[in-house]
Design an enzyme around this catalytic site. Structure first.
Site, PDB file in Angstrom:
ATOM      1  CG  LEU A  54     -63.380  70.656 -82.355  1.00 56.39           C
ATOM      2  CD1 LEU A  54     -63.312  70.480 -83.869  1.00 56.39           C
ATOM      3  CD2 LEU A  54     -64.403  71.743 -82.012  1.00 56.39           C
ATOM      4  CG  ASP A  55     -57.837  67.519 -83.082  1.00 53.07           C
ATOM      5  OD1 ASP A  55     -58.131  66.390 -82.655  1.00 53.07           O
ATOM      6  OD2 ASP A  55     -57.436  67.733 -84.244  1.00 53.07           O
ATOM      7  NE  ARG A  56     -55.035  71.146 -74.030  1.00 54.74           N
ATOM      8  CZ  ARG A  56     -53.956  70.987 -73.295  1.00 54.74           C
ATOM      9  NH1 ARG A  56     -53.158  69.947 -73.496  1.00 54.74           N
ATOM     10  NH2 ARG A  56     -53.640  71.863 -72.357  1.00 54.74           N
ATOM     11  CB  SER A 105     -59.845  72.299 -83.372  1.00 56.16           C
ATOM     12  OG  SER A 105     -58.755  71.789 -84.112  1.00 56.16           O
TER      13      SER A 105
END
Length: 209
Positions: free
Chosen positions: A69-71, A73
């Site tokens: 999960l992107d930073r 997000s």
């Protein structure tokens, strides 16, 4: 007749302890953790640059993220110590549904929603069809730092369900149809959801799929 003498065991050098047999550690019980990953936290346990990581929130040894999960997000992240379960969750070939709530810049039209539903052409190829619908503003926690808005541009919320795992896919999909993402929150992966967890909170789940 006398018996021949029995051979004596070889002597160990003085001061050298007898070798010890290492006991095998019992196998770890399968474990599955759901975490509400806060904004600006890396999906890893170490960072040489001193940025916030999962270690700041989860102190359970031996677990690792099932997917990323992107930073920038937020939301649902699963962690497990079971390699098979990790592969079932993270490997795109299993097409496990992932549900996102997306705040976008602009007012989505039916044509833009149709494009998302039918698949969007990205620079690494077309996406699979997604489930896409307008969403009333959800009751979420305040993001820290807050989202920067342009007062002259309206915003809206979408619910997107995808079954792929490309890098920054949801953001690229909304941008491709003219709806830049402002905030991205993952709320469900397959049968698992946030279920009321606040940012930084986690709990154990049944490790079954």
């Amino acid at each position: 007749m006398s018996r021949p003498p029995r051979p004596s065991a070889p002597r160990r050098p003085a001061g050298k302890p007898a070798p010890r047999r290492e006991a095998k550690a019992p196998p770890s019980e399968p474990r599955l953790i759901v975490l509400n990953k806060p904004f600006d936290v890396l999906t890893q346990f170490q960072d040489e640059q001193g940025r916030a990581t999962l270690k700041d929130f989860v102190s359970v040894p031996g677990v690792y993220p099932a997917g990323r999960l992107d930073r920038d997000s937020e939301g649902l992240l699963l962690l497990t110590n079971d390699g098979r379960l990790q592969a079932r969750i993270a490997d795109p070939k299993h097409k496990l549904a992932k549900t996102y709530w997306v705040q976008v810049e602009g007012e989505p039209s039916e044509e833009q929603l149709r494009q998302l539903r039918e698949g969007v052409q990205l620079n690494d190829g077309p996406t699979l069809p997604a489930e896409a619908r307008r969403l009333d503003e959800p009751q979420l926690w305040e993001r820290n730092p807050p989202v920067r808005f342009r007062k002259s541009v309206p915003t809206a919320w979408l619910e997107l369900v995808i079954r792929e795992g490309r890098n920054r896919q949801v953001r690229r999909m909304t941008a491709a149809v003219g709806l830049p993402t402002l905030r991205l929150v993952r709320v469900r992966i397959g049968p698992w959801s946030l279920d009321g967890l606040q940012p930084g909170e986690w709990k154990d789940l049944l490790p079954q799929l």
